[in-house]
Design an enzyme around this catalytic site. Structure first.
Site, PDB file in Angstrom:
ATOM      1  N   HIS A  79       0.840  -1.220   0.000  1.00  0.00           N
ATOM      2  CA  HIS A  79       0.000   0.000   0.000  1.00  0.00           C
ATOM      3  C   HIS A  79       0.873   1.268   0.000  1.00  0.00           C
ATOM      4  O   HIS A  79       0.518   2.262   0.633  1.00  0.00           O
ATOM      5  CB  HIS A  79      -0.942   0.033   1.202  1.00  0.00           C
ATOM      6  CG  HIS A  79      -1.940  -1.081   1.229  1.00  0.00           C
ATOM      7  ND1 HIS A  79      -3.218  -0.956   0.757  1.00  0.00           N
ATOM      8  CD2 HIS A  79      -1.847  -2.362   1.681  1.00  0.00           C
ATOM      9  CE1 HIS A  79      -3.876  -2.095   0.915  1.00  0.00           C
ATOM     10  NE2 HIS A  79      -3.065  -2.972   1.471  1.00  0.00           N
ATOM     11  N   ASN A 152     -10.268  -2.814   2.755  1.00  0.00           N
ATOM     12  CA  ASN A 152     -10.013  -2.787   1.317  1.00  0.00           C
ATOM     13  C   ASN A 152     -11.314  -2.519   0.571  1.00  0.00           C
ATOM     14  O   ASN A 152     -12.388  -2.513   1.181  1.00  0.00           O
ATOM     15  CB  ASN A 152      -9.443  -4.138   0.848  1.00  0.00           C
ATOM     16  CG  ASN A 152      -7.960  -4.300   1.204  1.00  0.00           C
ATOM     17  OD1 ASN A 152      -7.246  -3.339   1.463  1.00  0.00           O
ATOM     18  ND2 ASN A 152      -7.510  -5.535   1.206  1.00  0.00           N
ATOM     19  N   HIS A 343      -3.572   0.885  11.912  1.00  0.00           N
ATOM     20  CA  HIS A 343      -3.312  -0.419  12.535  1.00  0.00           C
ATOM     21  C   HIS A 343      -4.661  -1.055  12.901  1.00  0.00           C
ATOM     22  O   HIS A 343      -5.427  -0.463  13.680  1.00  0.00           O
ATOM     23  CB  HIS A 343      -2.478  -0.198  13.803  1.00  0.00           C
ATOM     24  CG  HIS A 343      -2.049  -1.456  14.476  1.00  0.00           C
ATOM     25  ND1 HIS A 343      -2.458  -2.708  14.079  1.00  0.00           N
ATOM     26  CD2 HIS A 343      -1.226  -1.667  15.529  1.00  0.00           C
ATOM     27  CE1 HIS A 343      -1.914  -3.621  14.852  1.00  0.00           C
ATOM     28  NE2 HIS A 343      -1.162  -3.018  15.743  1.00  0.00           N
TER      29      HIS A 343
HETATM   30  C1  HEM Z   1      -1.479 -11.006   7.555  1.00  0.00           C
HETATM   31  C2  HEM Z   1      -1.948 -10.218   6.642  1.00  0.00           C
HETATM   32  C3  HEM Z   1      -1.478  -8.822   6.479  1.00  0.00           C
HETATM   33  C4  HEM Z   1      -0.304  -8.245   6.832  1.00  0.00           C
HETATM   34  C5  HEM Z   1       0.868  -8.919   7.517  1.00  0.00           C
HETATM   35  C6  HEM Z   1      -0.348  -6.865   6.432  1.00  0.00           C
HETATM   36  C7  HEM Z   1       0.666  -5.971   6.562  1.00  0.00           C
HETATM   37  C8  HEM Z   1       0.636  -4.664   6.190  1.00  0.00           C
HETATM   38  C9  HEM Z   1       1.731  -3.753   6.286  1.00  0.00           C
HETATM   39  C10 HEM Z   1       3.121  -4.116   6.778  1.00  0.00           C
HETATM   40  C11 HEM Z   1       1.309  -2.551   5.860  1.00  0.00           C
HETATM   41  C12 HEM Z   1       2.103  -1.262   5.787  1.00  0.00           C
HETATM   42  C13 HEM Z   1       1.716  -0.440   6.971  1.00  0.00           C
HETATM   43  C14 HEM Z   1       2.541   0.792   7.152  1.00  0.00           C
HETATM   44  O1  HEM Z   1       3.719   0.822   6.781  1.00  0.00           O
HETATM   45  O2  HEM Z   1       2.002   1.756   7.738  1.00  0.00           O
HETATM   46  C15 HEM Z   1      -0.055  -2.701   5.496  1.00  0.00           C
HETATM   47  C16 HEM Z   1      -0.837  -1.698   5.023  1.00  0.00           C
HETATM   48  C17 HEM Z   1      -2.147  -1.868   4.757  1.00  0.00           C
HETATM   49  N1  HEM Z   1      -2.879  -3.028   4.856  1.00  0.00           N
HETATM   50 FE1  HEM Z   1      -2.248  -4.801   5.412  1.00  0.00          FE
HETATM   51  N2  HEM Z   1      -1.546  -6.609   5.863  1.00  0.00           N
HETATM   52  C18 HEM Z   1      -2.263  -7.783   5.865  1.00  0.00           C
HETATM   53  C19 HEM Z   1      -3.514  -7.985   5.393  1.00  0.00           C
HETATM   54  C20 HEM Z   1      -4.335  -6.982   5.058  1.00  0.00           C
HETATM   55  C21 HEM Z   1      -5.734  -7.124   4.807  1.00  0.00           C
HETATM   56  C22 HEM Z   1      -6.522  -8.428   4.889  1.00  0.00           C
HETATM   57  C23 HEM Z   1      -6.204  -5.900   4.551  1.00  0.00           C
HETATM   58  C24 HEM Z   1      -7.602  -5.497   4.272  1.00  0.00           C
HETATM   59  C25 HEM Z   1      -8.557  -5.826   5.074  1.00  0.00           C
HETATM   60  C26 HEM Z   1      -5.103  -4.967   4.616  1.00  0.00           C
HETATM   61  C27 HEM Z   1      -5.203  -3.614   4.414  1.00  0.00           C
HETATM   62  C28 HEM Z   1      -4.152  -2.752   4.481  1.00  0.00           C
HETATM   63  C29 HEM Z   1      -4.253  -1.364   4.142  1.00  0.00           C
HETATM   64  C30 HEM Z   1      -5.497  -0.638   3.678  1.00  0.00           C
HETATM   65  C31 HEM Z   1      -2.997  -0.815   4.315  1.00  0.00           C
HETATM   66  C32 HEM Z   1      -2.593   0.619   4.031  1.00  0.00           C
HETATM   67  C33 HEM Z   1      -2.814   1.478   5.218  1.00  0.00           C
HETATM   68  C34 HEM Z   1      -2.482   2.895   4.876  1.00  0.00           C
HETATM   69  O3  HEM Z   1      -3.251   3.504   4.104  1.00  0.00           O
HETATM   70  O4  HEM Z   1      -1.478   3.409   5.369  1.00  0.00           O
HETATM   71  N3  HEM Z   1      -3.987  -5.654   4.942  1.00  0.00           N
HETATM   72  N4  HEM Z   1      -0.451  -4.003   5.694  1.00  0.00           N
END
Ligand code: HEM
Length: 719
Positions: A79, A152, A343
């Site tokens: 993202h 999402n 988070h």
């Molecule tokens: C085990 C599964 C997942 C892991 C380990 C994971 C991990 C991460 C990480 C490391 C980031 C970057 C965060 C940052 O640097 O601030 C992120 C961002 C994000 N994740 Fe996940 N994610 C997972 C599953 C999901 C799922 C299922 C969704 C949706 C429901 C999701 C939605 C998002 C979104 C929207 C962001 C962006 C947040 C922003 O706008 O800063 N992720 N995720």
């Protein structure tokens, strides 16, 4: 004692007041160093003589260059590319019987929010229009602390267990040996992984549908994906799924258009969001909940803890509880949109987690990654991340600590500080996890109730209109067609065949391959001696819901059709009818839509009436893919357009992308070419609006009403 009440509707402005203390504006101020020393010369470094070497003592130069050298921070692991805005959430239907969360208690309560939309796979500078899932993250600055709904624009996910997330992301990111391709899933490693992960098949259907190429962030649904819990004052739990429903309806572009937009304007979505807010067309979503009583946990043919499954709205309807309005662009992209740290583990009393194994992994991941992205455990002090509810604890020190903790006590329990800061009782707003009974063996297992990987993929496919199904077929042909390894393509056909035989056959035909008789084994599953530990053979469960209209974009037209904030390209040339241009432009403006004049050259074009009109863009630096509709005004000079290849490509693309094309007066002749056949030809559809009279008011109304339908998909069958 601080009172945790959220009942003051004026809280909407609390976050803006909180940010104000960090804002800085250099207007009418002296230029200074970071130490506050006024700078006399910012253009020349200090040297030993005019042509001599620079001097180490030049603290002004050293400070400026050093700061510059460290301007970049790591981008998000996923993202990375995104855009955000401030706004508020307002309760329209309070749910105190379901949750004690303070911000959901009374009609009219407003809570400040910051919302960030994103793509997943691409780097920070990648295109907005990649075929990809979009992130939809909302930070609620509530009076009881921060609540983040990190979702999402698709209600399910590719994988069931957090342990596969790094594999999924490694597979979709550019391939490691040559860093190709950027922001695209159409490559071997992604489909290699997917073809071995049948659990991904439901999400693959969504990712190959037009949901993955939205027209605008403002026209996307959002989903919390996982099942969460709502906890009320009696400590009772209800399962909940969160839904954001856009007021403008859910709309997409077509894939050919998306690829062209990526070249013409990779900031298309970012600009769209910014401009809409800037011009007062504030994007709005309703927040809905699907609520499932604790007693119904095992009522369905799918497991509520399985993030590859949705709860069909036919089984549990969505109840709207509030609305979100985004009404303020950030002041500074880096300080706000880039540094914001969401988070899923940021919850407030009244909202809790389930044991969804993907969610459980996420609860670890976000703070961990933000520690390296933002560089210190004090990133909660960055203004955009700061809670508006006061924070007091015994955490201390670390890089860039802003807070100056007074007193000698930094531990609990203590007597020297009078026991402060003290724990809050539940009745005082203290967070207490839901008292779920867990009595189990410690196992590295996946529940057998997670084993039906295909039924909901089929449900999604069956719920689409023929147009939407055709787009899925084409997307799969495109993506798999870019996969060089034939074995991966064939393995995918085997899986698609489990979803829908017709779908697999059509994709196979496009690839020049045969659908294999049975899916290749072992996938990631197996039974008996060859079984991987803890895995179950995919199964199929009888389904209650076989088709769900809520899953189709086209079966859900916008409730209140509008063309507000939509853009219309006026295809013009010298000799255009000024009356025709002005008449439609005025009608569009009245409906909050925008008209742009596109002509063979920039500057001004002469009108038939002897006047001049300013040109916004030429055919060289614009394209109809950047507009929602095209209008060809009348005027004697318009005939020259039919000889301008760029202009005709402009109109052709709009036609191919099923957009509304209007023409009046002489403009109609341009649309009489065999391709468009405007004058009653067999190819005419509701999206072609013509009038023989230039500047006709009835024509303007017809054009506007046609535009509000977004696209004329039946045209695809005529092309
Ligand atoms: C085990 C599964 C997942 C892991 C380990 C994971 C991990 C991460 C990480 C490391 C980031 C970057 C965060 C940052 O640097 O601030 C992120 C961002 C994000 N994740 Fe996940 N994610 C997972 C599953 C999901 C799922 C299922 C969704 C949706 C429901 C999701 C939605 C998002 C979104 C929207 C962001 C962006 C947040 C922003 O706008 O800063 N992720 N995720």
């Amino acid at each position: 004692m601080e009172k945790n009440t959220n009942k003051n509707p004026n809280h909407q402005e609390d976050k803006q007041r909180d940010l104000q203390i960090n804002k800085s504006d250099g207007t009418n101020k002296f230029l200074t160093t970071n130490q506050g020393v006024k700078i006399n010369d910012d253009n020349n470094s200090l040297k030993a003589g005019e042509r001599g070497p620079s001097l180490l003592e030049d603290f002004i130069l050293r400070e400026k260059i050093t700061h510059f050298d460290h301007e970049r921070i790591p981008e998000r692991i996923v993202h990375a590319r995104g855009s955000g805005a401030h706004g508020y959430f307002e309760v329209t239907h309070p749910i105190p019987e379901l949750t004690k969360a303070g911000f959901l208690q009374e009609t009219g309560q407003r809570t400040p929010v910051f919302t960030r939309f994103s793509t997943v796979a691409g780097s920070r500078g990648s295109t907005d229009l990649a075929r990809d899932v979009r992130g939809f993250s909302v930070k609620f600055y509530t009076q009881e602390g921060i609540y983040d709904l990190v979702g999402n624009n698709v209600p399910v996910f590719f994988i069931q267990d957090a342990s596969k997330f790094p594999d999924l992301i490694h597979a979709v990111k550019p391939e490691p040996h040559n860093e190709i391709p950027q922001a695209a899933s159409a490559h071997d490693t992604f489909w290699d992984f997917i073809s071995l992960m049948p659990e991904s098949m439901h999400m693959v259907m969504w990712a190959m549908s037009d949901r993955a190429i939205p027209r605008s962030y403002r026209m996307m649904e959002g989903f919390g994906v996982h099942t969460f819990r709502l906890i009320n004052a009696q400590h009772e739990s209800h399962f909940v799924k969160f839904h954001w429903k856009p007021k403008l309806g859910t709309h997409a572009v077509v894939w050919d258009e998306a690829q062209k937009i990526s070249g013409k304007n990779p900031d298309f979505h970012r600009e769209d969001l910014w401009e809409a807010i800037d011009t007062g067309n504030y994007p709005e979503w309703e927040l809905g909940v699907q609520v499932i009583p604790e007693a119904d946990e095992h009522k369905y043919e799918f497991d509520l803890l399985d993030p590859t499954k949705l709860v069909p709205e036919e089984l549990v309807p969505v109840t709207i509880i509030g609305k979100m309005v985004l009404d303020r662009n950030p002041d500074n992209f880096f300080a706000e949109t880039e540094q914001i740290a969401f988070h899923p583990g940021h919850v407030v009393p009244g909202i809790d987690f389930t044991n969804d194994p993907l969610l459980q992994g996420r609860l670890f991941s976000y703070t961990d990654t933000q520690l390296s992205r933002l560089g210190s455990p004090n990133f909660h002090e960055i203004p955009i991340n700061r809670s508006i509810s006061p924070t007091h604890n015994n955490q201390r020190d670390g890089h860039m600590r802003q807070e100056i903790n007074t007193g000698r006590v930094s531990y609990h329990p203590n007597s020297l500080g009078g026991g402060c800061p003290y724990q809050a009782m539940i009745a005082e707003g203290g967070f207490a996890s839901f008292n779920e009974r867990v009595d189990a063996h410690k196992v590295r297992e996946r529940s057998a109730s997670f084993s039906d990987h295909f039924s909901q993929a089929t449900l999604f496919f069956n719920s689409q209109t023929e147009t939407e199904q055709n787009h899925i077929v084409k997307a799969l042909r495109f993506e798999l067609g870019k996969v060089a390894t034939t074995a991966i393509r064939v393995r995918m056909l085997g899986l698609l065949n489990q979803v829908d035989a017709g779908l697999a056959a059509k994709v196979a035909q496009g690839l020049g391959l045969e659908v294999p008789a049975s899916p290749e084994k072992p996938m990631n599953h197996g039974v008996g001696a060859d079984a991987e530990p803890g895995k179950h053979e995919p199964t199929l469960t009888a389904q209650t819901v076989l088709s769900s209209d809520a899953l189709s974009m086209l079966k859900n037209p916008t409730v209140t059709p509008t063309i507000a904030s939509r853009k219309v390209a006026f295809v013009c040339a010298d000799g255009v009818s000024e009356a025709s241009v002005k008449s439609l432009k005025a009608a569009l403006l009245k409906n909050d839509a925008k008209a742009c004049i596109i002509a063979p050259h920039q500057g001004f074009i002469a009108t038939d009436e002897g006047g001049a009109l300013p040109v916004d863009f030429s055919f060289l630096n614009s394209s109809s893919v950047l507009f929602d509709a095209v209008f060809i005004p009348g005027g004697q000079g318009l005939n020259s357009i039919s000889e301008d290849r760029d202009a005709m490509e402009f109109i052709n693309d709009a036609y191919k992308h099923c957009k509304v094309i209007g023409a009046d007066g002489e403009g109609v002749d341009i649309l009489s070419a065999p391709l468009f056949s405007a004058k009653g030809g067999a190819l005419q559809d509701g999206g072609i609006v013509i009038s023989d009279t230039a500047g006709d008011a009835a024509f303007a109304q017809e054009f506007i009403s046609a535009m509000s339908a977004h696209r004329y998909w039946e045209r695809e069958n005529m092309l």
